[in-house]
Scaffold this motif. Sequence first.
Motif, PDB file in Angstrom:
ATOM      1  N   GLN A 152      -9.052   8.643  11.117  1.00 48.02           N
ATOM      2  CA  GLN A 152      -8.128   8.224  10.066  1.00 48.02           C
ATOM      3  C   GLN A 152      -8.137   9.226   8.916  1.00 48.02           C
ATOM      4  O   GLN A 152      -7.091   9.580   8.374  1.00 48.02           O
ATOM      5  N   GLN A 153      -9.315   9.711   8.563  1.00 46.29           N
ATOM      6  CA  GLN A 153      -9.410  10.687   7.480  1.00 46.29           C
ATOM      7  C   GLN A 153      -8.743  12.002   7.859  1.00 46.29           C
ATOM      8  O   GLN A 153      -8.141  12.668   7.007  1.00 46.29           O
ATOM      9  N   SER A 158      -3.864   6.262  11.739  1.00 50.35           N
ATOM     10  CA  SER A 158      -3.557   5.720  10.426  1.00 50.35           C
ATOM     11  C   SER A 158      -4.484   4.566  10.092  1.00 50.35           C
ATOM     12  O   SER A 158      -4.971   3.859  10.980  1.00 50.35           O
ATOM     13  N   ASN A 159      -4.694   4.384   8.807  1.00 47.20           N
ATOM     14  CA  ASN A 159      -5.475   3.249   8.346  1.00 47.20           C
ATOM     15  C   ASN A 159      -4.710   1.967   8.673  1.00 47.20           C
ATOM     16  O   ASN A 159      -3.546   1.830   8.301  1.00 47.20           O
ATOM     17  N   PRO A 160      -5.337   1.004   9.374  1.00 49.46           N
ATOM     18  CA  PRO A 160      -4.624  -0.218   9.746  1.00 49.46           C
ATOM     19  C   PRO A 160      -4.174  -1.052   8.549  1.00 49.46           C
ATOM     20  O   PRO A 160      -3.326  -1.931   8.692  1.00 49.46           O
ATOM     21  N   ASP A 161      -4.734  -0.777   7.370  1.00 54.52           N
ATOM     22  CA  ASP A 161      -4.339  -1.525   6.174  1.00 54.52           C
ATOM     23  C   ASP A 161      -3.065  -0.976   5.527  1.00 54.52           C
ATOM     24  O   ASP A 161      -2.557  -1.569   4.568  1.00 54.52           O
ATOM     25  N   ASN A 162      -2.563   0.159   6.038  1.00 54.05           N
ATOM     26  CA  ASN A 162      -1.387   0.775   5.413  1.00 54.05           C
ATOM     27  C   ASN A 162      -0.168  -0.141   5.427  1.00 54.05           C
ATOM     28  O   ASN A 162       0.544  -0.265   4.424  1.00 54.05           O
ATOM     29  N   VAL A 163       0.081  -0.782   6.555  1.00 56.02           N
ATOM     30  CA  VAL A 163       1.246  -1.669   6.660  1.00 56.02           C
ATOM     31  C   VAL A 163       1.126  -2.817   5.675  1.00 56.02           C
ATOM     32  O   VAL A 163       2.105  -3.197   5.015  1.00 56.02           O
ATOM     33  N   ASN A 238      -0.652   9.790  10.974  1.00 54.93           N
ATOM     34  CA  ASN A 238      -0.821  10.584   9.757  1.00 54.93           C
ATOM     35  C   ASN A 238      -0.667   9.736   8.489  1.00 54.93           C
ATOM     36  O   ASN A 238      -0.165  10.197   7.470  1.00 54.93           O
ATOM     37  N   ASN A 239      -1.119   8.476   8.570  1.00 58.95           N
ATOM     38  CA  ASN A 239      -1.117   7.567   7.421  1.00 58.95           C
ATOM     39  C   ASN A 239       0.272   7.403   6.805  1.00 58.95           C
ATOM     40  O   ASN A 239       0.427   7.399   5.578  1.00 58.95           O
ATOM     41  N   GLN A 240       1.257   7.253   7.677  1.00 55.24           N
ATOM     42  CA  GLN A 240       2.615   7.011   7.217  1.00 55.24           C
ATOM     43  C   GLN A 240       3.120   5.674   7.751  1.00 55.24           C
ATOM     44  O   GLN A 240       2.706   5.214   8.815  1.00 55.24           O
ATOM     45  N   VAL A 241       4.000   5.051   6.979  1.00 61.94           N
ATOM     46  CA  VAL A 241       4.640   3.800   7.371  1.00 61.94           C
ATOM     47  C   VAL A 241       6.145   3.980   7.209  1.00 61.94           C
ATOM     48  O   VAL A 241       6.613   4.425   6.149  1.00 61.94           O
ATOM     49  N   LYS A 269      -2.659   7.144   0.988  1.00 61.90           N
ATOM     50  CA  LYS A 269      -4.032   7.644   0.966  1.00 61.90           C
ATOM     51  C   LYS A 269      -4.867   6.683   0.150  1.00 61.90           C
ATOM     52  O   LYS A 269      -4.508   6.339  -0.982  1.00 61.90           O
ATOM     53  N   ASP A 270      -5.965   6.234   0.745  1.00 56.60           N
ATOM     54  CA  ASP A 270      -6.876   5.298   0.072  1.00 56.60           C
ATOM     55  C   ASP A 270      -6.142   4.055  -0.429  1.00 56.60           C
ATOM     56  O   ASP A 270      -6.406   3.546  -1.523  1.00 56.60           O
ATOM     57  N   GLY A 271      -5.181   3.567   0.377  1.00 54.90           N
ATOM     58  CA  GLY A 271      -4.516   2.320   0.065  1.00 54.90           C
ATOM     59  C   GLY A 271      -3.371   2.415  -0.917  1.00 54.90           C
ATOM     60  O   GLY A 271      -2.756   1.392  -1.255  1.00 54.90           O
ATOM     61  N   LYS A 272      -3.043   3.622  -1.378  1.00 58.32           N
ATOM     62  CA  LYS A 272      -1.935   3.780  -2.324  1.00 58.32           C
ATOM     63  C   LYS A 272      -0.909   4.776  -1.787  1.00 58.32           C
ATOM     64  O   LYS A 272      -1.236   5.691  -1.031  1.00 58.32           O
TER      65      LYS A 272
END
Length: 290
Positions: A152-153, A158-163, A238-241, A269-272
């Motif tokens: 994820q880093q 992607s971080n599963p919390d992104n959505v 890539n941490n995109q939604v 990134k980091d939830g923001k």
Amino acid sequence: MKTTIKFLLIIVSFGITSCNDAKVDKNIAMYTQTWDQIINDGNLDLINDTNFTEDITMVSSPENVVGIDNFKAYYSNFVTGFSDVEFTIEDVFGQGDKLVKHWNFKGTHSGEFFGMPATGNTVDVTGTTLVTMKDGKIAKEQDFFDNMVFLQQLGVLSNPDNVNAINHLYNSFAAGDIDSVLAGLDANVVWNEAEGNAYADGNPYIGPEAVLNGVFARVGGEWDGFKLVNIELHDMSNNQVLATLRYNGTYKKTKKSIDAQVAHLWTLKDGKAIAFQQYVDTKQLADASK
């Protein structure tokens, strides 16, 4: 006589324990110094038959990495793939030829890593390694760490919390809680409206205040009943939604309404949210304003 035997057993036991302790201390000193120089100094040549056994084995899946050449090739990915490296052995202890290492690895992905082009992402991973020594050399290692977090880093996963984070932004917007929306944006968020949209005149908007004044305030001042509907969120790499949705609203000056197709691409990134790109039927927006 019994007292004498007991005393001799204590002396022998103490001597064995002292030898074992000395052996462990020697193994620890050799091990920590070797890995410090390999990773932090980038000295891959220390992966040799002086410090490692010929059949050095890294227990791995789907298959083990065996032999000095293969072991060296494997770790070359870390040495050449990352810069600003900080490899720290937080703690290490052992018994006999067995060691347990608690470590932390930090670095910037600035080079090719197992075929993956540089992303510029930073990583900060903590793990544990089980080590077997043999005749003062490193013979076997097995790493345990959260590989999901590492990927994820790197941006591979992607971080599963992104959505959930983006869903919270849309729910806050629907409730008129603009403060919560702004709180979900990074201090240096890069916000771009679609080319051809009247609000693209300020692209890129940098930071939440710029978004508030350049986009949200203008939408509120120029549109009645503006809302986002039919929102569907799609988790991307890539941490995109990606959000697909529609804009509904009535332009105040002309009283013309819209039902426009829209897509939003968020990067987190980091939830923001650190970046936002809007895609919209700009002709419909323009026609409504005339």
